[in-house]
Design a protein around this motif. Structure first.
Motif, PDB file in Angstrom:
ATOM      1  N   GLY A  34     -81.547 -44.818 -43.890  1.00 26.05           N
ATOM      2  CA  GLY A  34     -82.697 -45.334 -44.622  1.00 26.05           C
ATOM      3  C   GLY A  34     -83.321 -44.295 -45.528  1.00 26.05           C
ATOM      4  N   SER A  35     -83.644 -44.694 -46.739  1.00 28.66           N
ATOM      5  CA  SER A  35     -84.180 -43.741 -47.719  1.00 28.66           C
ATOM      6  C   SER A  35     -85.551 -43.206 -47.325  1.00 28.66           C
ATOM      7  CB  SER A  35     -84.260 -44.395 -49.104  1.00 28.66           C
ATOM      8  OG  SER A  35     -85.062 -45.567 -49.065  1.00 28.66           O
ATOM      9  N   SER A  36     -86.270 -43.886 -46.432  1.00 25.94           N
ATOM     10  CA  SER A  36     -87.597 -43.431 -46.026  1.00 25.94           C
ATOM     11  C   SER A  36     -87.568 -42.525 -44.802  1.00 25.94           C
ATOM     12  CB  SER A  36     -88.487 -44.642 -45.718  1.00 25.94           C
ATOM     13  OG  SER A  36     -88.002 -45.350 -44.587  1.00 25.94           O
ATOM     14  N   LEU A  37     -86.393 -42.298 -44.219  1.00 26.15           N
ATOM     15  CA  LEU A  37     -86.342 -41.625 -42.922  1.00 26.15           C
ATOM     16  C   LEU A  37     -86.415 -40.107 -43.012  1.00 26.15           C
ATOM     17  CD1 LEU A  37     -83.838 -43.801 -40.885  1.00 26.15           C
ATOM     18  CD2 LEU A  37     -86.280 -44.079 -41.292  1.00 26.15           C
ATOM     19  N   LYS A  38     -86.342 -39.551 -44.208  1.00 27.21           N
ATOM     20  CA  LYS A  38     -86.517 -38.102 -44.335  1.00 27.21           C
ATOM     21  C   LYS A  38     -87.862 -37.670 -43.771  1.00 27.21           C
ATOM     22  CE  LYS A  38     -86.618 -34.320 -47.710  1.00 27.21           C
ATOM     23  NZ  LYS A  38     -86.351 -33.899 -49.113  1.00 27.21           N
ATOM     24  N   SER A  39     -88.870 -38.519 -43.924  1.00 24.02           N
ATOM     25  CA  SER A  39     -90.213 -38.169 -43.453  1.00 24.02           C
ATOM     26  C   SER A  39     -90.320 -38.135 -41.938  1.00 24.02           C
ATOM     27  CB  SER A  39     -91.245 -39.159 -44.017  1.00 24.02           C
ATOM     28  OG  SER A  39     -90.983 -40.475 -43.552  1.00 24.02           O
ATOM     29  N   SER A  40     -89.315 -38.660 -41.234  1.00 22.13           N
ATOM     30  CA  SER A  40     -89.329 -38.641 -39.769  1.00 22.13           C
ATOM     31  C   SER A  40     -88.614 -37.421 -39.200  1.00 22.13           C
ATOM     32  CB  SER A  40     -88.679 -39.920 -39.230  1.00 22.13           C
ATOM     33  OG  SER A  40     -87.304 -39.951 -39.530  1.00 22.13           O
ATOM     34  N   ILE A  41     -88.183 -36.510 -40.074  1.00 23.23           N
ATOM     35  CA  ILE A  41     -87.422 -35.324 -39.678  1.00 23.23           C
ATOM     36  C   ILE A  41     -88.231 -34.075 -40.000  1.00 23.23           C
ATOM     37  CG2 ILE A  41     -85.258 -34.051 -40.038  1.00 23.23           C
ATOM     38  CD1 ILE A  41     -84.060 -36.735 -41.058  1.00 23.23           C
ATOM     39  N   LEU A  42     -88.134 -33.051 -39.161  1.00 27.03           N
ATOM     40  CA  LEU A  42     -88.790 -31.780 -39.429  1.00 27.03           C
ATOM     41  C   LEU A  42     -88.426 -31.301 -40.829  1.00 27.03           C
ATOM     42  CD1 LEU A  42     -90.498 -29.445 -38.166  1.00 27.03           C
ATOM     43  CD2 LEU A  42     -88.310 -28.390 -37.526  1.00 27.03           C
ATOM     44  N   LEU A  43     -89.423 -31.023 -41.660  1.00 25.51           N
ATOM     45  CA  LEU A  43     -89.186 -30.740 -43.071  1.00 25.51           C
ATOM     46  C   LEU A  43     -88.211 -29.598 -43.286  1.00 25.51           C
ATOM     47  CD1 LEU A  43     -89.788 -31.233 -46.052  1.00 25.51           C
ATOM     48  CD2 LEU A  43     -91.801 -29.761 -45.829  1.00 25.51           C
ATOM     49  N   ASP A  44     -88.296 -28.543 -42.484  1.00 26.69           N
ATOM     50  CA  ASP A  44     -87.409 -27.395 -42.669  1.00 26.69           C
ATOM     51  C   ASP A  44     -85.932 -27.782 -42.529  1.00 26.69           C
ATOM     52  OD1 ASP A  44     -89.442 -25.638 -43.184  1.00 26.69           O
ATOM     53  OD2 ASP A  44     -89.509 -24.782 -41.171  1.00 26.69           O
ATOM     54  N   ILE A 103     -74.749 -41.015 -39.662  1.00 24.90           N
ATOM     55  CA  ILE A 103     -75.710 -39.998 -39.253  1.00 24.90           C
ATOM     56  C   ILE A 103     -77.091 -40.641 -39.149  1.00 24.90           C
ATOM     57  CG2 ILE A 103     -76.347 -39.204 -41.583  1.00 24.90           C
ATOM     58  CD1 ILE A 103     -76.253 -36.328 -40.441  1.00 24.90           C
ATOM     59  N   GLY A 104     -77.817 -40.278 -38.101  1.00 18.70           N
ATOM     60  CA  GLY A 104     -79.180 -40.764 -37.928  1.00 18.70           C
ATOM     61  C   GLY A 104     -80.177 -39.641 -38.115  1.00 18.70           C
ATOM     62  N   ASN A 105     -81.447 -39.973 -38.159  1.00 18.45           N
ATOM     63  CA  ASN A 105     -82.465 -38.938 -38.350  1.00 18.45           C
ATOM     64  C   ASN A 105     -82.460 -37.926 -37.209  1.00 18.45           C
ATOM     65  OD1 ASN A 105     -83.614 -41.530 -37.200  1.00 18.45           O
ATOM     66  ND2 ASN A 105     -85.284 -40.145 -36.644  1.00 18.45           N
ATOM     67  N   HIS A 106     -82.137 -38.351 -35.979  1.00 22.86           N
ATOM     68  CA  HIS A 106     -82.164 -37.413 -34.852  1.00 22.86           C
ATOM     69  C   HIS A 106     -80.967 -36.477 -34.833  1.00 22.86           C
ATOM     70  CE1 HIS A 106     -85.835 -38.512 -32.896  1.00 22.86           C
ATOM     71  NE2 HIS A 106     -85.500 -39.797 -32.879  1.00 22.86           N
ATOM     72  N   GLU A 107     -79.928 -36.770 -35.606  1.00 23.78           N
ATOM     73  CA  GLU A 107     -78.842 -35.798 -35.745  1.00 23.78           C
ATOM     74  C   GLU A 107     -79.328 -34.528 -36.457  1.00 23.78           C
ATOM     75  OE1 GLU A 107     -77.191 -38.356 -33.719  1.00 23.78           O
ATOM     76  OE2 GLU A 107     -77.339 -39.331 -35.687  1.00 23.78           O
ATOM     77  N   PHE A 108     -80.465 -34.604 -37.127  1.00 22.66           N
ATOM     78  CA  PHE A 108     -81.034 -33.447 -37.840  1.00 22.66           C
ATOM     79  C   PHE A 108     -81.976 -32.620 -36.961  1.00 22.66           C
ATOM     80  CE2 PHE A 108     -79.786 -36.202 -41.325  1.00 22.66           C
ATOM     81  CZ  PHE A 108     -79.342 -35.327 -42.293  1.00 22.66           C
ATOM     82  N   ASP A 109     -82.192 -33.028 -35.718  1.00 23.41           N
ATOM     83  CA  ASP A 109     -83.225 -32.396 -34.893  1.00 23.41           C
ATOM     84  C   ASP A 109     -83.020 -30.904 -34.687  1.00 23.41           C
ATOM     85  OD1 ASP A 109     -84.552 -34.762 -34.669  1.00 23.41           O
ATOM     86  OD2 ASP A 109     -84.035 -35.139 -32.578  1.00 23.41           O
ATOM     87  N   TRP A 110     -81.753 -30.458 -34.646  1.00 22.70           N
ATOM     88  CA  TRP A 110     -81.483 -29.041 -34.406  1.00 22.70           C
ATOM     89  C   TRP A 110     -80.967 -28.339 -35.659  1.00 22.70           C
ATOM     90  CZ3 TRP A 110     -79.390 -32.596 -30.635  1.00 22.70           C
ATOM     91  CH2 TRP A 110     -80.216 -32.711 -29.502  1.00 22.70           C
ATOM     92  N   GLY A 111     -81.088 -28.968 -36.809  1.00 23.90           N
ATOM     93  CA  GLY A 111     -80.744 -28.325 -38.071  1.00 23.90           C
ATOM     94  C   GLY A 111     -79.308 -28.547 -38.507  1.00 23.90           C
TER      95      GLY A 111
END
Length: 211
Positions: A103-113, A43-51
């Motif tokens: 990456g453990s730092s990539l949460k900050s690159s995703i919409l917080l909600d 899973i990548g950070n952009h997989e989280f883009d739509w929730g």
């Protein structure tokens, strides 16, 4: 030249980036990966883009697992239920373990909600634990699918190949004799490693590797 030994994987960010993928929220890419018998995707950070709901809906369409060993539910302190830490495949009699990480730092690159209820912890310990478990249960080869620019150097004693992602860079490196690869972004290239396995000695060799 070796269709029966060909293995396709992904290190994440497959559902975002082109209009056709965005419009279908990743479904078009999933259909393509299914048709090519993809074995696993980190899973990548952009997989989280739509929730999370889109992630869960897309998993139902996937013929392969979505992996990450280090996304932890803040409330339960356990791995979230929409990813698996690892999976296995047997190809031509070769047992392959695939471990996913982000990456453990990539949460900050995703919409917080979209990630308010989870933490991305340092994956090193969980990669090592997963590798040990897989090897104890018959894995001949360990492949890390890492959605980050580089996996911590400690893990290279426990894996045989690393495919990285996220940073949109070219990487064709070797650490502890382990190929560590990344192929730019947006379909510009494909990371490729040719692996030879000796079924008598269980030795692994790499006659060539290219991006």
């Amino acid at each position: 030249e070796n269709n029966e030994g060909f293995i396709l994987t992904s290190s994440g960010d497959m559902w975002q980036g082109s209009a056709d993928s965005n419009i279908t929220r990743g479904r078009l890419v999933i259909d393509w990966l299914n048709s090519l018998s993809c074995q696993a995707q980190a899973i990548g950070n952009h997989e989280f883009d739509w929730g999370k709901e889109t992630i869960q809906n897309n998993i139902e369409l996937m013929d392969f697992p979505l992996l990450a060993c280090n996304i932890i539910d803040i409330e339960t302190k356990e791995l979230v239920d929409y990813v698996k830490p690892f999976t296995t495949s047997t190809i031509n009699g070769l047992n392959i373990g695939f471990i996913g990480s982000i990456g453990s730092s990539l949460k900050s690159s995703i919409l917080l909600d979209n990630v308010r209820d989870v933490n991305f912890i340092d994956p090193t310990e969980n990669i090592i634990k997963s590798s040990n478990y897989l090897k104890q249960n018959g894995a001949d080869v360990i492949v890390l699918l890492n959605h980050d620019s580089f996996a911590g150097i400690e893990v290279y004693d426990y894996i045989d190949i690393a495919f990285n992602g996220h940073s949109h860079t070219y990487e064709n490196s070797t650490f502890n004799n382990v190929p560590s690869m990344q192929a730019y972004c947006n379909g510009k290239a494909v990371s490729y490693v040719k692996l030879n396995f000796d079924y008598t000695t269980n030795d692994i060799s790499f006659p060539s590797k290219n991006v």
